[in-house]
Design a protein around this motif. Structure first.
Motif, PDB file in Angstrom:
ATOM      1  N   UNK A  12       0.845  -1.191   0.000  1.00  0.00           N
ATOM      2  CA  UNK A  12       0.000   0.000   0.000  1.00  0.00           C
ATOM      3  C   UNK A  12       0.888   1.252   0.000  1.00  0.00           C
ATOM      4  N   UNK A  13       0.646   2.133  -0.961  1.00  0.00           N
ATOM      5  CA  UNK A  13       1.417   3.368  -1.033  1.00  0.00           C
ATOM      6  C   UNK A  13       0.881   4.384  -0.014  1.00  0.00           C
ATOM      7  N   UNK A  14       1.666   5.429   0.248  1.00  0.00           N
ATOM      8  CA  UNK A  14       1.229   6.391   1.252  1.00  0.00           C
ATOM      9  C   UNK A  14       1.737   7.785   0.933  1.00  0.00           C
ATOM     10  N   UNK A  15       1.093   8.781   1.545  1.00  0.00           N
ATOM     11  CA  UNK A  15       1.515  10.184   1.506  1.00  0.00           C
ATOM     12  C   UNK A  15       1.951  10.593   2.907  1.00  0.00           C
ATOM     13  N   UNK A  16       3.005  11.367   2.987  1.00  0.00           N
ATOM     14  CA  UNK A  16       3.502  11.876   4.268  1.00  0.00           C
ATOM     15  C   UNK A  16       3.502  13.397   4.211  1.00  0.00           C
ATOM     16  N   UNK A  17       2.761  14.032   5.117  1.00  0.00           N
ATOM     17  CA  UNK A  17       2.545  15.472   5.049  1.00  0.00           C
ATOM     18  C   UNK A  17       3.701  16.308   5.584  1.00  0.00           C
ATOM     19  N   UNK A  18       4.678  15.679   6.271  1.00  0.00           N
ATOM     20  CA  UNK A  18       5.731  16.525   6.841  1.00  0.00           C
ATOM     21  C   UNK A  18       7.012  15.751   7.117  1.00  0.00           C
ATOM     22  N   UNK A  19       8.133  16.311   6.653  1.00  0.00           N
ATOM     23  CA  UNK A  19       9.458  15.860   7.084  1.00  0.00           C
ATOM     24  C   UNK A  19      10.407  17.041   7.050  1.00  0.00           C
ATOM     25  N   UNK A  49      15.073   4.903   1.300  1.00  0.00           N
ATOM     26  CA  UNK A  49      14.055   4.566   2.297  1.00  0.00           C
ATOM     27  C   UNK A  49      12.644   4.856   1.800  1.00  0.00           C
ATOM     28  N   UNK A  50      12.473   5.949   1.061  1.00  0.00           N
ATOM     29  CA  UNK A  50      11.144   6.264   0.519  1.00  0.00           C
ATOM     30  C   UNK A  50      10.682   5.189  -0.455  1.00  0.00           C
ATOM     31  N   UNK A  51      11.586   4.721  -1.287  1.00  0.00           N
ATOM     32  CA  UNK A  51      11.204   3.683  -2.254  1.00  0.00           C
ATOM     33  C   UNK A  51      10.998   2.340  -1.562  1.00  0.00           C
ATOM     34  N   UNK A  52      11.769   2.067  -0.522  1.00  0.00           N
ATOM     35  CA  UNK A  52      11.574   0.829   0.237  1.00  0.00           C
ATOM     36  C   UNK A  52      10.210   0.827   0.920  1.00  0.00           C
ATOM     37  N   UNK A  53       9.739   2.011   1.330  1.00  0.00           N
ATOM     38  CA  UNK A  53       8.433   2.120   1.958  1.00  0.00           C
ATOM     39  C   UNK A  53       7.297   2.305   0.976  1.00  0.00           C
ATOM     40  N   UNK A  54       7.622   2.388  -0.319  1.00  0.00           N
ATOM     41  CA  UNK A  54       6.633   2.600  -1.383  1.00  0.00           C
ATOM     42  C   UNK A  54       5.866   3.904  -1.176  1.00  0.00           C
ATOM     43  N   UNK A  55       6.622   4.960  -0.869  1.00  0.00           N
ATOM     44  CA  UNK A  55       6.011   6.271  -0.653  1.00  0.00           C
ATOM     45  C   UNK A  55       5.502   6.845  -1.972  1.00  0.00           C
ATOM     46  N   UNK A  56       4.261   7.304  -1.981  1.00  0.00           N
ATOM     47  CA  UNK A  56       3.679   7.941  -3.152  1.00  0.00           C
ATOM     48  C   UNK A  56       3.993   9.432  -3.181  1.00  0.00           C
ATOM     49  N   UNK A  57       3.913  10.079  -2.020  1.00  0.00           N
ATOM     50  CA  UNK A  57       4.094  11.527  -1.946  1.00  0.00           C
ATOM     51  C   UNK A  57       4.732  11.903  -0.626  1.00  0.00           C
ATOM     52  N   UNK A  58       5.812  12.668  -0.708  1.00  0.00           N
ATOM     53  CA  UNK A  58       6.483  13.160   0.490  1.00  0.00           C
ATOM     54  C   UNK A  58       6.507  14.681   0.466  1.00  0.00           C
TER      55      UNK A  58
END
Length: 312
Positions: free
Chosen positions: A1-8, A23-32
């Motif tokens: 499941x992909x995810x969006x992260x609103x803050x870093x 790390x973002x690709x390992x977590x399958x991040x859609x939007x950072x």
């Protein structure tokens, strides 16, 4: 499941980064979302501009897809979409013209205040220096002082141009001032990295009433992974339980449409349960077990995409 992260805070962290392309690709991040965080009390606008340039360079070196509009999003491919934000509205140094410049640089969300009062308004901690010195409790909240008159003009302009107002770090009064303005304008706002007071009594967390108000305006709460704001139990298991407890309290107060992810990676000490983006999938599995897959998908990406797409 992909995810969006609103803050870093990867743009300002000078140490070993939690948020990396690997790390973002390992977590399958859609939007950072990457925050241009300005902590200095002087030269704030120039510091923000420098971080905007750093964001552009980071996107090139790491292969992120910079996003300025919903139409820029790649949600079906494997790209890491990257959105530029500002943390600490003092970056505009009391100037709507400087707000416009930052918008032109691609900024699409701004945290109105950080831990000190600025031209826009007041933070949730009434005495941050006292807090750091141990004279003030984590649970002591600023309830009376909110947006300044200039702050109201900032929120009005942000609503007009399509920049999300972010009330994380904001006082209770500031929260309700923003909510009133955004509701009247038919615009959502967000708390990009916050938690629930009902799960842990900390001034950085939102009350049930605030969460309901945010939901009424069509906004979201990005659940923060800062251990100090989540629970007194700093063990990995304690933090797992705490994150789930905050998720339940946010959903109980505002419904399934209001919860999102706002890790605060690189702005916080490593959380022992969710250490970096590569650990987010195990959290999403937990949320799927607790709430069901359909609800977990809302928390992971659908809720924030709905808000972001509303900027058009």
């Amino acid at each position: 499941m992909r995810y969006c992260d609103l803050h870093c805070d990867a743009l300002t962290n000078e140490g070993v980064l939690q948020v990396t392309g690997e790390n973002l690709r390992a977590g399958d991040c859609m939007l950072q979302c990457f925050a241009a965080f300005v902590s200095a009390r002087h030269g704030r606008f120039n510091a923000a501009l420098a971080l905007c340039e750093k964001f552009e360079a980071l996107c090139k070196t790491e292969g992120y897809r910079p996003v300025c509009a919903p139409s820029d999003l790649d949600v079906d491919g494997r790209a890491v979409n990257a959105v530029l934000t500002v943390e600490e509205g003092g970056a505009i140094e009391g100037s709507l013209d400087k707000l416009a410049v930052l918008y032109g640089k691609g900024v699409r969300m701004m945290t109105l205040v950080w831990n000190h009062p600025n031209e826009i308004g007041f933070p949730n901690f009434p005495d941050y220096e006292g807090l750091c010195a141990g004279r003030v409790s984590f649970s002591t909240r600023e309830t009376e002082r909110g947006l300044t008159e200039f702050g109201r003009s900032v929120v009005e302009r942000m609503n007009a141009i399509g920049m999300l107002a972010d009330v994380s770090h904001g006082s209770d009064r500031l929260f309700y001032d923003v909510a009133e303005m955004c509701k009247a304008a038919g615009k959502p706002f967000v708390a990009s990295h916050s938690g629930a007071v009902s799960a842990y009594d900390c001034a950085r967390n939102l009350t049930d009433r605030q969460i309901r108000r945010l939901a009424e305006c069509g906004g979201v709460v990005g659940l923060d992974f800062c251990a100090d704001f989540l629970s007194a139990d700093k063990s990995a298991e304690g933090q797992r339980e705490a994150i789930l407890a905050h998720a339940h309290e946010i959903v109980n107060a505002g419904g399934e449409e209001v919860l999102a992810i706002g890790s605060d990676f690189d702005g916080i000490p490593e959380n022992p349960y969710v250490k970096n983006p590569a650990d987010v999938p195990k959290l999403l599995e937990e949320l799927s077990r607790e709430f069901g897959c359909a609800a977990a998908e809302k928390f992971a990406y659908k809720n924030f995409l709905r808000v972001f797409k509303g900027l058009e």
